[in-house]
Design a protein around this motif. Structure first.
Motif, PDB file in Angstrom:
ATOM      1  N   ALA A  63     -15.169  40.699 -24.098  1.00 24.75           N
ATOM      2  CA  ALA A  63     -15.685  42.058 -24.256  1.00 24.75           C
ATOM      3  C   ALA A  63     -16.863  42.213 -23.302  1.00 24.75           C
ATOM      4  N   GLY A  64     -16.569  42.575 -22.068  1.00 26.85           N
ATOM      5  CA  GLY A  64     -17.600  42.686 -21.046  1.00 26.85           C
ATOM      6  C   GLY A  64     -18.171  44.091 -20.972  1.00 26.85           C
ATOM      7  N   PHE A  65     -19.486  44.176 -20.867  1.00 27.67           N
ATOM      8  CA  PHE A  65     -20.157  45.465 -20.738  1.00 27.67           C
ATOM      9  C   PHE A  65     -21.110  45.361 -19.566  1.00 27.67           C
ATOM     10  N   ASP A  66     -20.977  46.277 -18.612  1.00 29.81           N
ATOM     11  CA  ASP A  66     -21.811  46.230 -17.414  1.00 29.81           C
ATOM     12  C   ASP A  66     -22.969  47.217 -17.469  1.00 29.81           C
ATOM     13  N   GLY A  67     -23.219  47.782 -18.641  1.00 27.77           N
ATOM     14  CA  GLY A  67     -24.258  48.768 -18.795  1.00 27.77           C
ATOM     15  C   GLY A  67     -23.739  50.194 -18.688  1.00 27.77           C
ATOM     16  N   TRP A  68     -22.501  50.324 -18.258  1.00 30.88           N
ATOM     17  CA  TRP A  68     -21.903  51.650 -18.087  1.00 30.88           C
ATOM     18  C   TRP A  68     -20.526  51.722 -18.734  1.00 30.88           C
ATOM     19  N   ARG A  69     -19.698  50.733 -18.447  1.00 29.39           N
ATOM     20  CA  ARG A  69     -18.330  50.726 -18.967  1.00 29.39           C
ATOM     21  C   ARG A  69     -18.077  49.467 -19.803  1.00 29.39           C
ATOM     22  N   CYS A  70     -17.120  49.606 -20.699  1.00 32.04           N
ATOM     23  CA  CYS A  70     -16.715  48.505 -21.572  1.00 32.04           C
ATOM     24  C   CYS A  70     -15.359  48.002 -21.092  1.00 32.04           C
ATOM     25  N   HIS A  71     -15.256  46.705 -20.876  1.00 29.87           N
ATOM     26  CA  HIS A  71     -14.034  46.125 -20.328  1.00 29.87           C
ATOM     27  C   HIS A  71     -13.518  45.028 -21.254  1.00 29.87           C
ATOM     28  N   LEU A  72     -12.225  45.050 -21.516  1.00 28.37           N
ATOM     29  CA  LEU A  72     -11.584  44.064 -22.378  1.00 28.37           C
ATOM     30  C   LEU A  72     -10.605  43.228 -21.561  1.00 28.37           C
ATOM     31  N   TYR A  73     -10.732  41.928 -21.709  1.00 35.61           N
ATOM     32  CA  TYR A  73      -9.880  40.987 -20.988  1.00 35.61           C
ATOM     33  C   TYR A  73      -9.474  39.866 -21.938  1.00 35.61           C
ATOM     34  N   ARG A  74      -8.402  39.227 -21.609  1.00 34.76           N
ATOM     35  CA  ARG A  74      -7.975  37.989 -22.266  1.00 34.76           C
ATOM     36  C   ARG A  74      -7.853  38.075 -23.774  1.00 34.76           C
ATOM     37  N   LEU A  75      -7.333  39.240 -24.253  1.00 34.91           N
ATOM     38  CA  LEU A  75      -6.966  39.301 -25.666  1.00 34.91           C
ATOM     39  C   LEU A  75      -5.730  38.430 -25.813  1.00 34.91           C
ATOM     40  N   ALA A  76      -5.858  37.398 -26.591  1.00 31.42           N
ATOM     41  CA  ALA A  76      -4.742  36.468 -26.788  1.00 31.42           C
ATOM     42  C   ALA A  76      -4.825  35.907 -28.205  1.00 31.42           C
ATOM     43  N   VAL A  77      -3.674  35.788 -28.830  1.00 28.86           N
ATOM     44  CA  VAL A  77      -3.571  35.158 -30.141  1.00 28.86           C
ATOM     45  C   VAL A  77      -2.500  34.083 -30.026  1.00 28.86           C
ATOM     46  N   HIS A  78      -2.789  32.924 -30.568  1.00 30.91           N
ATOM     47  CA  HIS A  78      -1.824  31.823 -30.521  1.00 30.91           C
ATOM     48  C   HIS A  78      -0.505  32.289 -31.138  1.00 30.91           C
ATOM     49  N   PRO A  79       0.618  31.957 -30.505  1.00 30.97           N
ATOM     50  CA  PRO A  79       1.920  32.416 -31.024  1.00 30.97           C
ATOM     51  C   PRO A  79       2.151  32.096 -32.496  1.00 30.97           C
ATOM     52  N   ASP A  80       1.659  30.964 -32.984  1.00 30.22           N
ATOM     53  CA  ASP A  80       1.843  30.602 -34.393  1.00 30.22           C
ATOM     54  C   ASP A  80       0.901  31.357 -35.329  1.00 30.22           C
ATOM     55  N   GLN A  81      -0.055  32.098 -34.765  1.00 27.81           N
ATOM     56  CA  GLN A  81      -1.066  32.783 -35.569  1.00 27.81           C
ATOM     57  C   GLN A  81      -0.932  34.310 -35.499  1.00 27.81           C
ATOM     58  N   ARG A  82       0.109  34.795 -34.864  1.00 33.29           N
ATOM     59  CA  ARG A  82       0.273  36.233 -34.700  1.00 33.29           C
ATOM     60  C   ARG A  82       0.728  36.887 -36.011  1.00 33.29           C
ATOM     61  N   ARG A  83       0.448  38.179 -36.106  1.00 36.12           N
ATOM     62  CA  ARG A  83       0.807  39.008 -37.261  1.00 36.12           C
ATOM     63  C   ARG A  83      -0.039  38.674 -38.498  1.00 36.12           C
ATOM     64  N   LEU A  84      -1.242  38.130 -38.278  1.00 41.47           N
ATOM     65  CA  LEU A  84      -2.162  37.821 -39.374  1.00 41.47           C
ATOM     66  C   LEU A  84      -3.427  38.662 -39.312  1.00 41.47           C
ATOM     67  N   GLY A  85      -3.489  39.600 -38.363  1.00 40.21           N
ATOM     68  CA  GLY A  85      -4.671  40.443 -38.231  1.00 40.21           C
ATOM     69  C   GLY A  85      -5.730  39.908 -37.290  1.00 40.21           C
ATOM     70  N   ILE A  86      -5.429  38.817 -36.613  1.00 39.44           N
ATOM     71  CA  ILE A  86      -6.419  38.192 -35.738  1.00 39.44           C
ATOM     72  C   ILE A  86      -6.717  39.071 -34.523  1.00 39.44           C
ATOM     73  N   GLY A  87      -5.693  39.587 -33.881  1.00 36.46           N
ATOM     74  CA  GLY A  87      -5.907  40.449 -32.719  1.00 36.46           C
ATOM     75  C   GLY A  87      -6.699  41.695 -33.087  1.00 36.46           C
TER      76      GLY A  87
END
Length: 142
Positions: A63-87
């Motif tokens: 969750a990168g913020f440069d003082g002006w814009r908010c940028h989201l990168y590398r949202l990843a959830v382990h395949p065995d942990q998906r569909r549990l609300g982690i993302g």
């Protein structure tokens, strides 16, 4: 079933994050190396957010913020942990961080061919902006 914890990464987590991305985030890119994420965490210690379950990384988002814009990168959830609300919990933590910092809009880098990610982002209220095309140029050695 929210038996996971959301927290900021520490320098001690970085090798585990890199290994996690190789498995859960469709590999790594030229910017995903120890030096790169070490600089990120040193410059902005709250920017790399982890979901931890049973002592292991279950998900990440930058969750990168440069003082002006908010940028989201590398949202990843382990395949065995998906569909549990982690993302969803990771995105909520990122958005709460942005609001605290004064951010007003988040944008996300999402691979065109990652249909699973498209579904997850849309379910969280994000959508493609057809009027924008992201142009990139690698800087330095590739």
């Amino acid at each position: 079933m929210n038996d996971f914890r959301i927290r900021a990464a520490t320098p001690a987590d970085l090798d585990a994050v890199l290994a996690f991305w190789k498995d859960a985030a469709e590999g790594t890119s030229i910017t995903d190396d120890r030096d790169g994420i070490e600089r990120l965490v040193a410059r902005d210690p709250e920017s790399l957010i982890l979901a931890e379950r049973d002592g292991a990384i279950a998900g990440t988002v930058i969750a990168g913020f440069d003082g002006w814009r908010c940028h989201l990168y590398r949202l990843a959830v382990h395949p065995d942990q998906r569909r549990l609300g982690i993302g969803t919990a990771l995105l909520t933590a990122a958005e709460e961080r942005f609001v605290r910092l004064g951010g007003r809009r988040g944008d996300a880098m999402v691979l065109d061919g990652n249909e699973l990610a498209h579904h997850a982002w849309r379910a969280s209220g994000y959508g493609p902006q057809p009027q924008w095309t992201r142009w990139v140029k690698p800087l330095g050695p590739v």
